[in-house]
Every structure is written in C-alpha cells, then in structure tokens.
Motif scaffolding. Structure first.
Motif, PDB file in Angstrom:
ATOM      1  N   HIS A   1       0.843  -1.195   0.000  1.00  0.00           N
ATOM      2  CA  HIS A   1       0.000   0.000   0.000  1.00  0.00           C
ATOM      3  C   HIS A   1       0.878   1.245   0.000  1.00  0.00           C
TER       4      HIS A   1
ATOM      5  N   GLY B   1      -8.642  -1.565   1.917  1.00  0.00           N
ATOM      6  CA  GLY B   1      -8.844  -1.133   0.534  1.00  0.00           C
ATOM      7  C   GLY B   1      -8.529   0.346   0.381  1.00  0.00           C
TER       8      GLY B   1
ATOM      9  N   PRO C   1      -4.131   0.516  -2.396  1.00  0.00           N
ATOM     10  CA  PRO C   1      -3.510  -0.802  -2.552  1.00  0.00           C
ATOM     11  C   PRO C   1      -2.714  -0.897  -3.859  1.00  0.00           C
TER      12      PRO C   1
ATOM     13  N   THR D   1     -12.334   5.653  -7.226  1.00  0.00           N
ATOM     14  CA  THR D   1     -12.318   5.020  -5.910  1.00  0.00           C
ATOM     15  C   THR D   1     -13.653   4.367  -5.580  1.00  0.00           C
TER      16      THR D   1
ATOM     17  N   HIS E   1     -14.146   0.973  -6.868  1.00  0.00           N
ATOM     18  CA  HIS E   1     -13.364  -0.059  -6.184  1.00  0.00           C
ATOM     19  C   HIS E   1     -13.691  -0.138  -4.699  1.00  0.00           C
TER      20      HIS E   1
END
Length: 192
Positions: A94, A119, A137, A159, A162
């Motif tokens: 990350h 996430g 990530p 974003t 996801h």
C-alpha cells in the motif's frame, strides 16, 4: 497490513500561485514541503515525491522523485499511479499519499487511514473529501493505469468503483488546509 510507503503528490501546475513549485515556497524556518516531509516521514516505511520536470530542484530532500508515467498533467491519480509503481518495486502492499501544499495534516494520518482499510480509503472532514490524502492498494495499479489511459480523471469516480471508503477526520481547526494562493501562504505562516 504492513506499514505503507508514503508518496507526496507535488505534480500539479500551481496555477493560482503563478506556477512553479508551491511546496518549495518558504514557510517558517523551512518550506511548505519540508513541513509535509516532517509530518509524513515518521508515519511510513519509506517516502518518495511525485513531481514532474527536473528532479534536481528537490535534491535537498534526499527523496526519490517519481514523475507521472501518464503524459499531460492528468491530475492526482497520475501521481498515485507513479507511487503505486514505485511501491511495487519496493515490495510494498500500500501507499499513503499526501499533498505537497498541505503542511498541517494530522500526525496520525497513516494510522487512521489504515484503520479504515485495507482497501482504498480517502480522508474526509465535515467540509468534504480530501482525495489527495488516501490509502491505495498496490494491487490496483494496473486497473488505475488502464482507467487513466482510457481518459478517467476523477479520483472519486475511480475510488467508488473499487469500494473506496472514507476515514473521517474531525480534528479541530483545518487539518487539511492547503496553500493555493499568496493569501493562503500568509495564513499558513500565522497557523505555525
């Protein structure tokens, strides 16, 4: 989750400041960017700077300088991608990003973003999202590259696709105050 790597996003054009590198403007005994480095470096496993143009102008920082891999100043997601590619080379899982013009962000930024992860996590306050402050990530880097090459520019649009979440920062004052204008720089001096 292992300790993330940090990437300072300094790839913008600074139009409201008349161009140049906002982060290199003086603030107190250092520069805006030196304050950002001092806040983020203790929170991450390693640190790099995303910036375009001649990297030697940042030599005094002693950080790797990562240019955008997508041409045309397409926005902060290009800097995130550069950071994700660098983190992959370092074996990182990350990255946490911070803006180069925001010297007063919380000293526990990374811990709070990671607590809301693993996430995508964007920082938010009552004033709204702060999409240049986030946890990203490395596994999503190829998807991000494809999205940018396909014309996507909006951080929140990518974003949300996801499952991105927000970490709320209800700290007093203006923890994500950023220096965009000469007047903001005067205010930042008073906030020191």
């Amino acid at each position: 989750m292992k300790q993330p790597l940090g990437v300072i996003l300094a790839g913008g054009l600074a139009r409201r400041m008349g161009g140049g590198d906002k982060g290199l403007l003086p603030l107190g005994a250092g520069t805006i960017l030196s304050h950002v480095v001092a806040r983020l470096e203790p929170q991450v496993a390693g640190l790099a700077l995303n910036a375009n143009g001649d990297p030697s102008r940042f030599a005094t920082l002693g950080l790797p300088v990562l240019p955008d891999s997508i041409d045309g100043f397409v926005g902060p997601l290009a800097g995130v991608l550069a950071g994700l590619d660098w983190a992959a080379e370092q074996g990182g899982d990350h990255i946490v990003t911070a803006a180069a013009d925001t010297p007063f962000f919380p000293c526990d930024l990374v811990a709070r973003l990671c607590a809301a992860g693993p996430g995508i996590v964007l920082a938010a306050t009552a004033d709204g999202r702060h999409p240049t402050f986030g946890l990203w990530p490395v596994a999503l880097r190829d998807d991000l590259r494809a999205a940018l090459q396909g014309g996507l520019r909006k951080v929140v649009q990518w974003t949300q696709a996801h499952g991105g979440v927000e970490a709320m920062f209800d700290d007093p004052g203006a923890p994500f105050f950023n220096v965009n204008t000469p007047e903001d720089l005067i205010k930042a001096e008073s906030m020191l």
